[in-house]
Write an enzyme that holds these catalytic residues in place. Structure first.
Site, PDB file in Angstrom:
ATOM      1  N   SER A  32       1.607   4.739   2.817  1.00 26.57           N
ATOM      2  CA  SER A  32       0.462   4.206   2.082  1.00 26.57           C
ATOM      3  C   SER A  32      -0.697   5.193   2.096  1.00 26.57           C
ATOM      4  O   SER A  32      -1.036   5.738   3.147  1.00 26.57           O
ATOM      5  CB  SER A  32       0.002   2.887   2.705  1.00 26.57           C
ATOM      6  OG  SER A  32       1.038   1.924   2.683  1.00 26.57           O
ATOM      7  N   ALA A 176       4.124  -3.180  -8.822  1.00 25.55           N
ATOM      8  CA  ALA A 176       4.524  -1.774  -8.944  1.00 25.55           C
ATOM      9  C   ALA A 176       5.393  -1.346  -7.767  1.00 25.55           C
ATOM     10  O   ALA A 176       6.337  -0.563  -7.920  1.00 25.55           O
ATOM     11  CB  ALA A 176       3.293  -0.876  -9.043  1.00 25.55           C
TER      12      ALA A 176
END
Length: 235
Positions: A32, A176
């Site tokens: 991330s 997504a």
């Protein structure tokens, strides 16, 4: 000094996920952007661990809707853009360097931005299905709404209500990422895949439940991957 194999502990989510972990065909390791957990050393160790335990590894970092998320959370547009560019530059450099360190040939450990997968037909098909399910599947919608609530409650001031725009951006971000939770083997053309992250993946309870509904493919697995005992926690 620990061997690469012993750097992390993988906890497969289901018995079938454990089978995929033992097979060691393929792993996705999610990274991330803007998350302090993913230091340069941590990402390098993750790549080394993956290469030691799997035939193929894809390090995938999230680069979609990052600027939009910052802007929705209150940053002025130009500040949101700069913050997103800075975060993505940093995570791209760490992931690229880690993949090269673990596998200089680039044949077994690869680095990708999530956006690079959006041109793949299998990804597009799954993503389109998810967008449709947001309106037509109450179970999926409730799961997504719950995840958005949890994310925004940690980002907003106490008592502050989320705006429609904030919720919409979070849903876009979630959808997504979700194709990789559902069917990485179809997207990346691998026999089976274990999606590894340091926390339980969003939607895991839904995707690995019994019975009908939106479920992960039979050759898609998930494992919570945490530093082995004695390894420093850099968060």
């Amino acid at each position: 000094m620990k061997t690469a194999t012993a750097l992390f502990q993988a906890q497969p989510y289901t018995p079938q996920c454990e089978v995929m972990a033992r097979e060691g065909a393929h792993a996705v390791i999610g990274v991330s952007s803007g998350n302090s957990y993913f230091s340069a050393r941590r990402v390098t160790d993750l790549a080394r661990w993956g290469a030691a335990n799997f035939e193929q590894v894809d390090l995938i970092y999230t680069d979609l809707f990052v600027g939009e998320m910052f802007e929705a959370l209150g940053y002025p547009p130009e500040d949101a853009r700069r913050k997103a560019v800075k975060n993505l530059r940093g995570v791209r450099a760490k992931v690229t360097a880690a993949a090269k360190d673990a596998d200089p040939s680039g044949s077994r450990v690869r680095a990708h931005a999530l956006s690079a997968l959006t041109t793949i037909a299998a990804y597009q098909n799954i993503h389109t299905k998810l967008i449709t399910l947001l309106e037509g599947d109450p179970e999926f919608r409730a799961t997504c709404d719950s995840l958005v609530d949890a994310f925004l409650s940690a980002k907003l001031l106490h008592g502050q209500a989320a705006t429609r725009r904030q919720r919409d951006v979070c849903l876009k971000y979630l959808c997504a990422e979700a194709p990789l939770f559902l069917d990485t083997p179809a997207i990346l053309n691998v026999p089976s895949s274990l999606n590894c992250y340091h926390q339980l993946l969003p939607m895991a309870e839904l995707l690995y439940a019994r019975g009908p509904g939106l479920r992960a493919s039979r050759n898609q697995g998930h494992a919570v991957l945490t530093p082995a005992e004695g390894e420093p926690d850099e968060r």
